[in-house]
Design an enzyme around this catalytic site. Structure first.
Site, short mmCIF file in Angstrom:
data_model
loop_
_atom_site.label_atom_id
_atom_site.label_comp_id
_atom_site.label_asym_id
_atom_site.label_seq_id
_atom_site.Cartn_x
_atom_site.Cartn_y
_atom_site.Cartn_z
N LYS A 1 19.89 7.09 -15.08
CA LYS A 1 19.63 8.49 -14.67
C LYS A 1 20.34 9.48 -15.59
CE LYS A 1 18.11 8.10 -9.92
NZ LYS A 1 18.22 8.53 -8.53
N LYS B 1 10.75 0.55 -12.00
CA LYS B 1 10.53 0.60 -10.55
C LYS B 1 9.88 1.92 -10.17
CE LYS B 1 14.43 2.61 -8.08
NZ LYS B 1 13.69 3.45 -7.15
N LYS C 1 10.74 7.97 -6.18
CA LYS C 1 10.17 9.21 -5.67
C LYS C 1 10.41 10.39 -6.59
CE LYS C 1 13.35 9.18 -2.04
NZ LYS C 1 14.66 8.98 -2.67
P1 ATP Z 1 15.24 8.54 -6.53
O1 ATP Z 1 14.25 8.52 -7.64
O2 ATP Z 1 15.55 9.91 -6.04
O3 ATP Z 1 16.47 7.72 -6.81
P2 ATP Z 1 14.17 6.33 -5.03
O4 ATP Z 1 12.70 6.19 -4.85
O5 ATP Z 1 14.86 5.44 -5.99
O6 ATP Z 1 14.47 7.86 -5.31
P3 ATP Z 1 16.34 6.10 -3.11
O7 ATP Z 1 16.56 7.19 -2.13
O8 ATP Z 1 17.23 6.04 -4.30
O9 ATP Z 1 14.81 6.17 -3.58
O10 ATP Z 1 16.40 4.71 -2.34
C1 ATP Z 1 16.08 4.62 -0.96
C2 ATP Z 1 15.86 3.17 -0.60
O11 ATP Z 1 14.60 2.74 -1.12
C3 ATP Z 1 16.89 2.22 -1.17
O12 ATP Z 1 17.13 1.21 -0.22
C4 ATP Z 1 16.23 1.64 -2.38
O13 ATP Z 1 16.73 0.37 -2.73
C5 ATP Z 1 14.79 1.56 -1.91
N1 ATP Z 1 13.86 1.62 -3.02
C6 ATP Z 1 13.73 2.64 -3.90
N2 ATP Z 1 12.74 2.38 -4.77
C7 ATP Z 1 12.24 1.18 -4.44
C8 ATP Z 1 11.20 0.36 -4.96
N3 ATP Z 1 10.50 0.78 -6.01
N4 ATP Z 1 10.95 -0.84 -4.37
C9 ATP Z 1 11.67 -1.26 -3.30
N5 ATP Z 1 12.67 -0.53 -2.76
C10 ATP Z 1 12.96 0.67 -3.31
MG MG Z 2 16.96 5.72 -6.29
#
Ligand code: ATP
Ligand code: MG
Length: 330
Positions: free
Chosen positions: A113, A195, A198
């Protein structure tokens, strides 16, 4: 009942990846554990957020949790907002003073990041310690997450063990990550080496839980695959196709072998169409629930109850820990 805890940053709209790694696990485990499900709004500000949008995303995240099936009528379910409880930040500072710079420098997420921003905040660097505080405040034993957060839960384990050893008592429960065997890393639809996240800038990369069926169709039909035209689950050599099979498995609640058997011998178009159907069906139900929940008073009632319940636990823990390290008067 053992305690289970997790949170999803309100840094954007929740994706099918967040469902797979986070929300789905909470729903599957909610009958068996005392569950702490929070909105980590303080984590979201590690990168710049629009304040109005952040407020909106916080409420929407809770609406999505409930719409997916998180049951706040259960006495063992606690849903709350991180920033409404001042003990998270207090314990985080205390734990920062028990965490090494070298440890935080090794965090993969920070490395990735920080590359995306010309100027990144100290919060982005120290956020895994706040996450450790989120977990250790409540003596949570299990932390359901996707694979991307495993390293951060391991850091929380190391901090807990170090603290317990240094002050010679079991002050903190040492937490364990709970990673699903399928769907721990839903991949970016446009770049399946990464991965799904969001906060990714390209909207075609992610399916959001609130996407309508026509948008789901566009995104899935346009997902990257490969030129081999052969359905097989091989994450290393066929990450795009394997990702579609995985998403199908997660949302149709079917073992991956059964999904492969269903589509084997067909083209990628058939797999994509099948996936559009499954996702549209499942997400439409979630969206109908969501629309009802957002106009009811249930969100504020749940958050008020969650705040009051968790604040008591957090206060007691913090008061114990701060005395252990020598803060304040005897
Ligand atoms: P950001 O981009 O803001 O970091 P993010 O999509 O990575 O958002 P987080 O809020 O960081 O989401 O993570 C929330 C939960 O979702 C965590 O338990 C994380 O491990 C899970 N998670 C995030 N992305 C994935 C994915 N692509 N597949 C499975 N689990 C995920
Ligand atoms: Mg994340």
């Amino acid at each position: 009942m053992d305690r289970l805890l997790t949170g999803l940053q309100p840094s954007g709209n929740l994706t099918i990846g967040n469902y797979s790694g986070g929300i789905k696990q909470v729903i599957n485990y909610q009958n068996n554990y005392e569950t702490f499900l929070f909105v980590p709004d303080m984590h979201a500000t590690t990168v710049t957020q629009d304040p109005e949008l952040l407020h909106k995303n916080i409420r929407s995240a809770v609406g999505v949790y409930l719409a997916c099936g998180v049951d706040v009528t259960k006495p063992n379910m606690h849903v709350y907002i991180q920033s409404e409880n001042l003990y998270h930040a207090n314990l985080s500072w205390l734990l920062e003073c028990h965490t090494y710079y070298g440890e935080l420098s090794r965090m993969h997420q920070f490395k990735e990041k920080s590359k995306l921003h010309e100027n990144f905040t100290c919060g982005l660097f120290t956020y895994p310690v706040l996450m450790a505080a989120d977990i250790l405040l409540y003596d949570a034993k299990y932390v359901p997450t996707g694979i991307d957060q495993k390293q951060h839960v391991e850091l929380a384990r190391n901090i807990a063990e170090r603290f317990n050893n240094r002050y010679k008592d079991d002050y903190f429960v040492v937490p364990e990550p709970v990673i699903p065997s399928i769907g721990a890393k839903i991949r970016d639809l446009q770049d399946p080496t990464k991965k799904m996240s969001k906060s990714t800038a390209n909207p075609k990369a992610s399916v959001f839980l609130l996407d309508p069926p026509n948008v789901i169709k566009k995104k899935i039909m346009g997902a990257q695959t490969d030129s081999e035209a052969r359905i097989a689950f091989d994450e290393e050599n066929k990450p795009g196709v394997s990702n579609l099979l995985t998403i199908y498995s997660v949302f149709a609640e079917m073992p991956i072998e059964a999904v492969v058997a269903k589509f084997e011998g067909g083209g990628y178009g058939d797999l994509k169409k099948g996936l559009v159907e499954v996702l549209s069906e499942k997400l439409t139900v979630i969206q109908d629930n969501y629309n009802k929940i957002m106009t009811s008073g249930i969100i504020d009632d749940a958050l008020d109850a969650g705040r009051d319940f968790t604040e008591k636990i957090a206060k007691e823990k913090y008061e114990t820990i701060r005395k252990v390290v020598g803060y304040g008067r005897i």
